[in-house]
Design a protein around this motif. Structure first.
Motif, PDB file in Angstrom:
ATOM      1  N   ASP A  26      31.492  51.806  26.511  1.00 27.60           N
ATOM      2  CA  ASP A  26      31.148  53.229  26.510  1.00 27.60           C
ATOM      3  C   ASP A  26      32.376  54.111  26.683  1.00 27.60           C
ATOM      4  O   ASP A  26      32.268  55.275  27.073  1.00 27.60           O
ATOM      5  CB  ASP A  26      30.092  53.543  27.579  1.00 27.60           C
ATOM      6  N   GLY A  27      33.557  53.555  26.399  1.00 33.71           N
ATOM      7  CA  GLY A  27      34.761  54.368  26.324  1.00 33.71           C
ATOM      8  C   GLY A  27      35.458  54.669  27.625  1.00 33.71           C
ATOM      9  O   GLY A  27      36.256  55.612  27.689  1.00 33.71           O
ATOM     10  N   VAL A  28      35.216  53.887  28.669  1.00 33.07           N
ATOM     11  CA  VAL A  28      35.896  54.088  29.947  1.00 33.07           C
ATOM     12  C   VAL A  28      37.098  53.145  30.010  1.00 33.07           C
ATOM     13  O   VAL A  28      36.960  51.939  29.772  1.00 33.07           O
ATOM     14  CB  VAL A  28      34.951  53.831  31.134  1.00 33.07           C
ATOM     15  N   ARG A  29      38.269  53.694  30.322  1.00 30.99           N
ATOM     16  CA  ARG A  29      39.487  52.881  30.414  1.00 30.99           C
ATOM     17  C   ARG A  29      39.701  52.447  31.863  1.00 30.99           C
ATOM     18  O   ARG A  29      39.879  53.277  32.757  1.00 30.99           O
ATOM     19  CB  ARG A  29      40.689  53.654  29.896  1.00 30.99           C
ATOM     20  N   LEU A  30      39.677  51.140  32.097  1.00 33.63           N
ATOM     21  CA  LEU A  30      39.745  50.583  33.438  1.00 33.63           C
ATOM     22  C   LEU A  30      41.067  49.860  33.669  1.00 33.63           C
ATOM     23  O   LEU A  30      41.661  49.301  32.745  1.00 33.63           O
ATOM     24  CB  LEU A  30      38.604  49.574  33.644  1.00 33.63           C
ATOM     25  N   ARG A  31      41.506  49.850  34.925  1.00 31.42           N
ATOM     26  CA  ARG A  31      42.727  49.127  35.270  1.00 31.42           C
ATOM     27  C   ARG A  31      42.386  47.720  35.737  1.00 31.42           C
ATOM     28  O   ARG A  31      41.502  47.526  36.579  1.00 31.42           O
ATOM     29  CB  ARG A  31      43.504  49.875  36.355  1.00 31.42           C
ATOM     30  N   VAL A  32      43.087  46.742  35.186  1.00 30.13           N
ATOM     31  CA  VAL A  32      42.879  45.336  35.517  1.00 30.13           C
ATOM     32  C   VAL A  32      44.193  44.750  36.023  1.00 30.13           C
ATOM     33  O   VAL A  32      45.238  44.921  35.393  1.00 30.13           O
ATOM     34  CB  VAL A  32      42.383  44.545  34.292  1.00 30.13           C
ATOM     35  N   GLY A  33      44.139  44.083  37.168  1.00 26.28           N
ATOM     36  CA  GLY A  33      45.304  43.418  37.720  1.00 26.28           C
ATOM     37  C   GLY A  33      45.289  41.936  37.371  1.00 26.28           C
ATOM     38  O   GLY A  33      44.246  41.286  37.458  1.00 26.28           O
ATOM     39  N   LEU A  34      46.444  41.411  36.971  1.00 27.92           N
ATOM     40  CA  LEU A  34      46.552  40.022  36.535  1.00 27.92           C
ATOM     41  C   LEU A  34      47.662  39.316  37.308  1.00 27.92           C
ATOM     42  O   LEU A  34      48.786  39.832  37.415  1.00 27.92           O
ATOM     43  CB  LEU A  34      46.856  39.952  35.029  1.00 27.92           C
ATOM     44  N   TRP A  35      47.339  38.151  37.834  1.00 28.65           N
ATOM     45  CA  TRP A  35      48.320  37.265  38.449  1.00 28.65           C
ATOM     46  C   TRP A  35      48.156  35.922  37.739  1.00 28.65           C
ATOM     47  O   TRP A  35      47.384  35.055  38.167  1.00 28.65           O
ATOM     48  CB  TRP A  35      48.053  37.141  39.950  1.00 28.65           C
ATOM     49  N   PRO A  36      48.859  35.721  36.617  1.00 23.33           N
ATOM     50  CA  PRO A  36      48.507  34.656  35.662  1.00 23.33           C
ATOM     51  C   PRO A  36      49.007  33.263  35.981  1.00 23.33           C
ATOM     52  O   PRO A  36      48.609  32.310  35.301  1.00 23.33           O
ATOM     53  CB  PRO A  36      49.140  35.165  34.357  1.00 23.33           C
ATOM     54  N   GLU A  37      49.870  33.115  36.990  1.00 21.79           N
ATOM     55  CA  GLU A  37      50.441  31.791  37.230  1.00 21.79           C
ATOM     56  C   GLU A  37      49.435  30.880  37.931  1.00 21.79           C
ATOM     57  O   GLU A  37      48.954  31.196  39.019  1.00 21.79           O
ATOM     58  CB  GLU A  37      51.715  31.913  38.068  1.00 21.79           C
ATOM     59  N   GLY A  38      49.135  29.761  37.298  1.00 21.86           N
ATOM     60  CA  GLY A  38      48.211  28.785  37.870  1.00 21.86           C
ATOM     61  C   GLY A  38      47.801  27.786  36.816  1.00 21.86           C
ATOM     62  O   GLY A  38      47.798  28.104  35.618  1.00 21.86           O
ATOM     63  N   THR A  39      47.444  26.606  37.243  1.00 20.82           N
ATOM     64  CA  THR A  39      47.082  25.553  36.295  1.00 20.82           C
ATOM     65  C   THR A  39      45.682  25.004  36.531  1.00 20.82           C
ATOM     66  O   THR A  39      45.171  24.257  35.699  1.00 20.82           O
ATOM     67  CB  THR A  39      48.083  24.388  36.389  1.00 20.82           C
ATOM     68  N   ARG A  40      45.052  25.384  37.641  1.00 16.29           N
ATOM     69  CA  ARG A  40      43.764  24.777  38.010  1.00 16.29           C
ATOM     70  C   ARG A  40      42.572  25.647  37.639  1.00 16.29           C
ATOM     71  O   ARG A  40      41.425  25.283  37.893  1.00 16.29           O
ATOM     72  CB  ARG A  40      43.750  24.478  39.513  1.00 16.29           C
ATOM     73  N   GLY A  41      42.825  26.802  37.038  1.00 20.94           N
ATOM     74  CA  GLY A  41      41.761  27.723  36.680  1.00 20.94           C
ATOM     75  C   GLY A  41      42.082  29.117  37.183  1.00 20.94           C
ATOM     76  O   GLY A  41      43.184  29.377  37.689  1.00 20.94           O
ATOM     77  N   THR A  42      41.111  30.018  37.053  1.00 23.74           N
ATOM     78  CA  THR A  42      41.315  31.426  37.418  1.00 23.74           C
ATOM     79  C   THR A  42      40.126  31.924  38.233  1.00 23.74           C
ATOM     80  O   THR A  42      38.971  31.625  37.899  1.00 23.74           O
ATOM     81  CB  THR A  42      41.457  32.301  36.159  1.00 23.74           C
ATOM     82  N   LEU A  43      40.420  32.675  39.286  1.00 19.47           N
ATOM     83  CA  LEU A  43      39.376  33.324  40.066  1.00 19.47           C
ATOM     84  C   LEU A  43      39.395  34.814  39.739  1.00 19.47           C
ATOM     85  O   LEU A  43      40.384  35.513  40.002  1.00 19.47           O
ATOM     86  CB  LEU A  43      39.602  33.107  41.563  1.00 19.47           C
ATOM     87  N   LEU A  44      38.306  35.289  39.137  1.00 14.58           N
ATOM     88  CA  LEU A  44      38.151  36.698  38.790  1.00 14.58           C
ATOM     89  C   LEU A  44      37.524  37.405  39.987  1.00 14.58           C
ATOM     90  O   LEU A  44      36.390  37.099  40.370  1.00 14.58           O
ATOM     91  CB  LEU A  44      37.276  36.861  37.558  1.00 14.58           C
ATOM     92  N   MET A  45      38.282  38.329  40.584  1.00 14.79           N
ATOM     93  CA  MET A  45      37.853  38.959  41.835  1.00 14.79           C
ATOM     94  C   MET A  45      37.190  40.305  41.560  1.00 14.79           C
ATOM     95  O   MET A  45      37.764  41.176  40.900  1.00 14.79           O
ATOM     96  CB  MET A  45      39.065  39.106  42.767  1.00 14.79           C
ATOM     97  N   TYR A  46      35.966  40.445  42.065  1.00 14.60           N
ATOM     98  CA  TYR A  46      35.167  41.654  41.917  1.00 14.60           C
ATOM     99  C   TYR A  46      35.235  42.425  43.237  1.00 14.60           C
ATOM    100  O   TYR A  46      34.566  42.079  44.199  1.00 14.60           O
ATOM    101  CB  TYR A  46      33.708  41.308  41.634  1.00 14.60           C
ATOM    102  N   PRO A  47      36.041  43.492  43.332  1.00 18.17           N
ATOM    103  CA  PRO A  47      36.234  44.202  44.598  1.00 18.17           C
ATOM    104  C   PRO A  47      34.997  44.968  45.060  1.00 18.17           C
ATOM    105  O   PRO A  47      34.041  45.191  44.315  1.00 18.17           O
ATOM    106  CB  PRO A  47      37.383  45.176  44.275  1.00 18.17           C
TER     107      PRO A  47
END
Length: 308
Positions: A26-47
């Motif tokens: 719906d056209g809202v521009r959001l800020r996303v923080g990325l900490w990409p270093e890791g080999t076991r998977g990713t945890l997406l954090m919902y504040p």
């Protein structure tokens, strides 16, 4: 993806942390923080409500030390994402399902950044309510972790009746973007004293959180609107009637919790087939921001849960 501001001066994340912009349907521009270093998977954090990506940089550092990449989002209406034009310090949303548009944009940004699979989610407070809805509608989530999820509010019957009534009337007559009654005590978070706070027993973590919004006041957010209250009550009520998702779940709750309803968390976890609720003795609402020793135990437990 276009780069977005990331306040390294108040962050505590691992090397390589940065932020990007992500656009919703719906056209809202959001800020996303990325900490990409890791080999076991990713945890997406919902504040949670009022929070922003820098506040989760400490969690990102803990996760990186255990081999996990991570990401976090500024929901619409908070952080550096677009805010209410009526009052930028007001926490407002018309419908919690709008946050699912944010979830979709968040996951799309993580896909664009090629964050390592599998993906898991961590939902704190309001983010726990958003994550619960996301677990019902998305198929790219492996396991779930919750921190004091907002599955209910600790209201007396009288206050509950007043909350439903006032928020509904206010939203119906066009006053949805007015500050909810009783919310003034959180209108100036930078001035909040440590003594008597409901977030953490750790003085250093509390000072770090305050330093972030003193240094960057544009990150601060005040109390919720009547519209937010009405939307939150509807979403909590609706999800309480749904069956638990078919996802393995680990949740943490402090024994001194006083912001969300502990009873609602116990009820939901009791109906979840593959779920574990761990009580954190003496902890308050921000169980991920308690003492260093407590954080180490919690993140060790999270890593073990994600590794299963």
């Amino acid at each position: 993806m276009q780069a977005a501001p990331y306040h390294d001066d108040v962050a505590a994340g691992p090397p390589g942390g940065h932020a990007v912009w992500a656009d919703t349907s719906d056209g809202v521009r959001l800020r996303v923080g990325l900490w990409p270093e890791g080999t076991r998977g990713t945890l997406l954090m919902y504040p949670g409500r009022t929070e922003y990506i820098e506040k989760y940089s400490d969690a990102a550092r803990e996760l990186a030390s255990r081999g996990y990449a991570s990401a976090a989002i500024d929901w619409r209406g908070q952080g550096l994402s677009p805010r209410s034009p009526h009052d930028p310090h007001l926490g407002h949303v018309n419908d919690f399902r709008d946050f699912q548009r944010d979830v979709d944009a968040f996951h799309a940004a993580c896909k664009g950044a090629d964050l390592p699979r599998p993906w898991h989610v961590l939902g704190h407070s309001m983010g726990g309510l958003i994550a619960l809805r996301a677990l019902h509608r998305r198929t790219d989530i492996g396991r779930a972790v919750f921190s004091a999820p907002m599955w209910g509010l600790p209201l007396t019957p009288h206050r509950r009746f007043m909350a439903w009534g006032l928020s509904w009337v206010g939203s119906t007559v066009g006053l949805g973007q007015r500050l909810a009654p009783g919310a003034g005590k959180v209108a100036d978070p930078a001035a909040a004293p440590f003594d008597g706070n409901l977030l953490t027993t750790d003085r250093e973590m509390f000072a770090w959180m305050k330093r972030q919004i003193v240094t960057h006041p544009e990150l601060a957010l005040g109390g919720p609107s009547l519209g937010w209250v009405w939307a939150a009550l509807r979403e909590m009520h609706g999800l309480a009637r749904d069956a638990a998702p078919q996802v393995s779940c680990l949740a943490f709750l402090g024994t001194d919790e006083d912001i969300v309803s502990a009873d609602a968390i116990h009820v939901r976890m009791g109906s979840w087939k593959d779920a574990t609720l761990e009580m954190v003795e003496g902890a308050r609402h921000e169980v991920l921001m308690e003492s260093e020793a407590t954080r180490a135990r919690i993140f060790d437990r999270i890593a073990a849960h994600l590794d299963q």
